[in-house]
Scaffold this active site. Structure first.
Site, short mmCIF file in Angstrom:
data_model
loop_
_atom_site.label_atom_id
_atom_site.label_comp_id
_atom_site.label_asym_id
_atom_site.label_seq_id
_atom_site.Cartn_x
_atom_site.Cartn_y
_atom_site.Cartn_z
N ARG A 155 -12.21 -6.30 29.56
CA ARG A 155 -10.88 -5.64 29.69
C ARG A 155 -11.24 -4.72 31.15
O ARG A 155 -11.97 -3.92 31.42
CB ARG A 155 -10.91 -4.51 28.59
N ASP A 205 -9.75 -2.47 33.97
CA ASP A 205 -9.11 -1.45 34.38
C ASP A 205 -8.40 -1.56 35.47
O ASP A 205 -8.91 -1.44 36.60
CB ASP A 205 -9.86 -0.31 34.35
N GLU A 223 -5.55 -4.61 32.36
CA GLU A 223 -4.68 -3.26 32.25
C GLU A 223 -3.68 -3.33 33.45
O GLU A 223 -4.18 -2.56 34.63
CB GLU A 223 -5.39 -2.06 32.01
#
Length: 103
Positions: A37, A39, A69
């Protein structure tokens, strides 16, 4: 760069820095994580960087999942399927409560 002015900006265009970052991606997949994931990965606004990141991660685990993200419209990162598998769909978020209230 968004955030405190004291934060250093990584020079991701420099070959040694790119290699360092790619090796971090590989190290953790070697360690056993199932994906990444990322950032605000759009701060590295370089398709070739993310294509190589994906290639290296997937060389270790072909099923590793990579999600970015990104707070704005983000089809660019998904169009060819050669960077990330998904993005956090923040533009979709404001409409969800309205739809649910109508249900």
């Amino acid at each position: 760069m968004v955030g405190p002015s004291g934060l250093a900006e990584v020079q991701h265009g420099h070959p040694a820095v790119r290699e360092f970052l790619w090796n971090i991606g590989r190290k953790w997949v070697d360690f056993g994580i199932d994906g990444w994931r990322l950032d605000v990965p759009n701060e590295i606004d370089d398709d070739s960087f993310w294509q190589e990141f994906r290639r290296r991660v997937r060389a270790i685990n072909p099923e590793a999942y990579i999600v970015g993200e990104v707070w704005n419209e983000s089809p660019r990162w998904l169009n060819n399927g050669d960077m990330w598998d998904a993005v956090m769909n923040y533009p979709f978020h404001p409409g969800v409560p309205r739809v649910l209230r109508r249900s």
